[in-house]
Structures are given as structure tokens and as C-alpha cells.
Design an enzyme around this catalytic site. Structure first.
Site, short mmCIF file in Angstrom:
data_model
loop_
_atom_site.label_atom_id
_atom_site.label_comp_id
_atom_site.label_asym_id
_atom_site.label_seq_id
_atom_site.Cartn_x
_atom_site.Cartn_y
_atom_site.Cartn_z
N GLU A 273 47.27 39.03 33.60
CA GLU A 273 48.21 39.88 34.83
C GLU A 273 49.54 39.23 34.18
O GLU A 273 50.26 40.12 34.58
CB GLU A 273 47.40 39.13 35.88
CG GLU A 273 48.06 40.21 37.32
CD GLU A 273 46.32 40.16 37.93
OE1 GLU A 273 46.40 41.17 38.68
OE2 GLU A 273 47.15 38.06 38.69
N HIS A 294 25.93 34.51 18.43
CA HIS A 294 23.96 35.10 18.46
C HIS A 294 24.18 36.71 19.19
O HIS A 294 23.35 37.42 19.13
CB HIS A 294 23.26 34.70 19.01
CG HIS A 294 22.99 33.10 18.10
ND1 HIS A 294 21.97 32.90 17.19
CD2 HIS A 294 23.89 32.52 18.08
CE1 HIS A 294 21.82 31.35 16.82
NE2 HIS A 294 22.64 31.18 17.64
N LYS A 403 44.64 50.10 43.98
CA LYS A 403 43.88 49.80 44.99
C LYS A 403 44.35 50.92 45.88
O LYS A 403 43.51 51.39 46.42
CB LYS A 403 45.10 48.72 45.89
CG LYS A 403 44.42 46.99 45.06
CD LYS A 403 45.54 46.07 45.01
CE LYS A 403 45.32 44.51 44.47
NZ LYS A 403 46.04 43.97 44.99
O1 PA5 Z 1 48.08 36.51 40.47
C1 PA5 Z 1 47.40 37.50 41.33
O2 PA5 Z 1 48.63 37.71 41.88
C2 PA5 Z 1 46.42 38.41 42.54
O3 PA5 Z 1 45.53 37.80 40.71
C3 PA5 Z 1 46.42 37.53 43.31
O4 PA5 Z 1 45.76 36.10 42.96
C4 PA5 Z 1 44.62 38.33 43.96
O5 PA5 Z 1 45.41 39.39 44.31
C5 PA5 Z 1 44.73 37.72 45.72
O6 PA5 Z 1 45.68 38.00 46.19
P1 PA5 Z 1 45.76 37.09 48.05
O7 PA5 Z 1 45.75 36.01 47.19
O8 PA5 Z 1 46.88 37.85 48.58
O9 PA5 Z 1 44.75 37.08 48.24
#
Ligand code: PA5
Length: 412
Positions: A273, A294, A403
Site C-alpha cells: 500500500e 515444496h 470500494k
Molecule cells: O493502511 C490503511 O490506511 C488501510 O489499510 C486501513 O488501515 C484500512 O483500510 C482500515 O481502515 P480504518 O482503520 O479506517 O477502518
């Protein structure tokens, strides 16, 4: 923690790491200035207020007295750190509630299984969502609350909920304030995948009896260890970047203990990310060895050379077994951990012959302190490599598209 760049075919000179050394060092300096959005995590291990720690410990004690299962609701950065650290340390400490995870998927089959847990155990809930609006955690929270209302009623359910979210905004913050849940904050300046040392990750660990003070101490020591960063740590970021420029598109995180599988998942989220944007980034993958030798051993040895390996090697573990006589004279009487250590060496040697670049990160022992060091080390590395690549390691503009497509299909 010690890092070995163990492939002599990929020497510092060959990759010309030193040409970018100065730039990487200034990036670390700039990150420490904390002037950019979402860099609150950089100095956070030193800045975390003691009263936050005390208050988390007190509430954890209270929750331990109320339940034998803590349902931890969250996803991505609001889930993986907790699950990874808990798994690596072998689960909850004796006498502490087991952690059960929810909201990290939208499977009806999975979440239906939570009913048995709510009916058969004393449960409390820790819901973690920085934004408060993430679909998976919202759904799971409403499902679990509904199950708990049937058992405890509304008032008692509210007394069994701890909500961890943004200090000021979002629907979880509004609900928590309205219903009077106990709350902790994820600072506005810290994004999900960099939140390992915030209450969102540490509070459930505290309930599980894991020593969060040691965890933060590890991170703090790593963040302040200038000698390590200058002489050693920085070369991991430089090596990753240089290998990527040389055409390696995939980094495979490898570990020789299945209890580290979720550390691999945590790394995948952090690096994937942070770096995967603007057509750039190293695709993070993970393998549990020797299991996956394996299935993937053939590819690692002779497949297309699009990857490099990062081995997370735990030098000493506190549990072991001695191989019995029946295993045969070569192996009998030896420690299984020693045999596993030979596998680490043997596999690296074989991959070296195949010209696969390998970085080996030695973690002396698996404990709260070393995990704090390791997670902080990866966080700073992801930020430095991302900046060397010329992208913003702290945003995630691409996640909105899928999303929105899901929301469209659900008619929202
Ligand atoms: O790193 C990030 O920003 C995302 O992976 C969020 O942690 C994830 O989408 C969860 O978001 P939130 O804490 O707002 O529910």
C-alpha cells in the site's frame, strides 16, 4: 537485529548503492522533522504519552476480568499488526482472554461462526477503525453487537465495548460518544499501516497479556539508533530500490516458522500500500519455509528472475524438540531448531548459486522487544524506499476505486 546482504553477486558496488546514500539519509532526516502529513508515526515511539500506556493497561485489566474472548474487529492497518504480533508470540498469555478476529473479511460463513463464541463464552469487543466508516468493520461490529444484545442487553453490551478511532471525526467516534463506550485514539497524523504503536494495535495486545511497554521500547530504540540506520538499516532500503531499478519486480519475504505468517501479511500491506502507485513499486509476496519450498522451491531456484528474497531469520527460540532415535542416526539427538537453521543456510546457499539476491535479517529472539524493533524497521524502510521511488508512501488513492464499485453494486 543484524542485516546480512548475503548474496555476493549483488554487492554494494555492483548496485551502486552509495550514489543514493546521501539522498536516503536526508529522507530519514526530513521524516524525523515531522513536517509532512501522516508522518506522526516517525517519532511516535518516543512521544507516546505515558498516561496513554497507563490507561490502556488499566482498561486491559478491567476487560480481562470480564471476558475469556476478546472479539477484535478491524481490517488492514487496524487488524494486521495485532494479529501478526499475537501470532508470532504464540497467542494470548496464560489466563488472558483469547483474541478472536472479525471484520477482516465479509464472509457470512465466517461471521456466522461468531454466534457460537458469543453464546458459549464471556465476550468483550474491541472495534478498531481510524475512519470509522470501513465497510467490513462496520458490518462486523453491527453483527457482533446484535449477537451481544441478545445475551447481555444493550447497556451491558455497551460496557463491554472498547472503540479505537479518530479523536474527533467519523461515525464510530459519534457512536462511541453517544453510547458511552470506553475509547482510545489513533492520532490523526498516523495512517493505518503505520499505526503499529498506537492503541489500535496495542490495546488488544495488552488484553492478551502481551507486554506493550517492551514492544514500544523496541520501536523507540530502533527509531533512535542512528548508528544502525547509517551503517546498516539504510542499505536495506537502498538495496530494495536498486534491485527494483535493475528489474526485480517482486520481493519475497520468507521465514522458517509458521508463527510468522501474519508478519508476512503485515509486510505485504505495509509495502504494497505504501509503494504500489503511479505504475511503480515492488510487489510484496511471502512464503513460509520449509513448507513452501515444496511448492515454490522450484520457481525460486530456476524460475524467471523477477524477484529478490528477504529472509526473516529468528536466531534463537525459547522452545525446541530433540529428534528421537527413530529418525535415524544422522538426525537423532539433534535439536529441530538447529536443523531448521541449517535449512536457512542451505537454501540461501542454493539460491546464491542461482544468482537470486538475498537479504537476511537476523532477529536475535522472538519477543515483544524484537518485534517492536522489526516493525519499526520495516515502517521506516517502506517510507524511505517509497520516497526514493518518487511516490508518496503515505497515501492510498487507488483503494477508493474498488470500494466505489462495491458501493455501486450494493446500491449505496
Ligand atoms: O493502511 C490503511 O490506511 C488501510 O489499510 C486501513 O488501515 C484500512 O483500510 C482500515 O481502515 P480504518 O482503520 O479506517 O477502518
Amino acid at each position: 537485529m543484524k542485516i546480512h546482504f548475503s548474496n555476493e553477486n549483488v554487492t554494494k558496488d555492483k548496485l551502486d548503492l552509495n550514489s543514493e546514500y546521501g539522498r536516503a539519509l536526508s529522507i530519514i532526516g526530513e521524516l524525523r522533522q515531522n513536517t509532512e502529513d501522516y508522518t506522526g508515526w516517525v517519532n511516535w515511539p518516543s512521544e507516546l504519552p505515558q498516561d496513554w500506556m497507563d490507561s490502556m493497561q488499566r482498561t486491559a485489566e478491567d476487560i480481562r476480568g470480564k471476558c475469556d474472548r476478546l472479539i477484535v474487529i478491524g481490517i488492514g492497518g487496524s487488524y494486521l499488526g495485532t494479529a501478526a504480533v499475537e501470532e508470532a508470540l504464540g497467542g494470548s498469555r496464560p489466563g488472558c482472554p483469547e483474541l478472536v478476529y472479525a471484520g477482516n473479511n465479509m464472509s457470512g460463513y465466517y461471521h456466522a461462526g461468531l454466534r457460537d463464541i458469543v453464546e458459549q463464552h464471556d465476550v468483550c469487543v474491541c472495534v478498531v477503525s481510524k475512519s470509522g466508516g470501513t465497510m467490513e468493520s462496520r458490518l462486523a461490529f453491527s453483527i457482533v453487537k446484535d449477537m451481544m444484545y441478545e445475551k447481555y442487553g444493550k447497556e451491558e453490551t455497551a460496557a463491554r465495548i472498547v472503540a479505537i478511532t479518530d479523536p474527533h471525526k467519523g461515525i464510530l467516534r459519534e457512536e462511541a460518544d453517544r453510547e458511552g463506550y470506553v475509547t482510545f485514539e489513533i492520532p490523526s497524523t498516523i495512517g493505518g499501516r503505520y499505526s503499529a504503536f498506537t492503541p489500535g494495535i496495542m490495546f488488544p495486545l495488552a488484553v492478551a497479556g502481551i507486554d506493550i511497554c517492551e514492544f514500544v521500547r523496541g520501536a523507540k530504540d530502533m527509531s533512535l539508533n542512528n548508528g544502525f540506520w547509517k551503517d546498516e538499516g539504510i542499505y536495506y532500503a537502498l538495496t530494495r530500490h536498486a534491485l527494483n531499478k535493475a528489474g526485480k519486480a517482486i520481493e519475497v519475504f520468507e521465514y522458517y516458522d509458521p508463527s510468522m505468517r501474519l508478519i508476512g501479511e503485515w509486510c505485504k500491506q505495509l509495502f504494497g500500500e505504501s509503494e504500489g502507485k503511479e505504475g511503480k513499486g515492488i510487489f510484496p509476496a511471502s512464503l513460509t519455509l520449509s513448507t513452501d519450498l515444496h511448492s515454490m522451491g522450484q520457481f525460486l531456484q530456476e524460475g524467471s528472475q523477477i524477484f529478490f528474497e528477504t529472509v526473516l531469520n529468528v536466531v534463537s527460540r525459547d522452545k525446541d524438540v530433540i529428534v528421537p532415535e527413530s529418525a535415524g542416526p544422522e538426525l537423532a539427538g539433534r535439536s529441530l531448531n538447529d536443523i531448521n537453521a541449517m535449512a536457512v543456510k542451505g537454501v540461501i546457499a542454493a539460491h546464491r548459486k542461482a544468482d537470486v539476491p538475498v537479504t537476511q535479517i537476523d532477529i536475535d529472539e522472538m519477543n515483544e522487544y524484537s518485534l517492536g524493533q522489526l516493525l519499526y524497521f520495516f515502517m521506516l524502510t517502506a517510507a524511505v524506499t517509497g520516497k526514493l521511488m518518487g511516490i508518496d508512501p503515505f497515501n492510498q488513492p487507488g483503494v477508493e476505486d474498488y470500494k466505489q464499485e462495491i458501493r455501486n453494486l450494493l446500491g449505496q
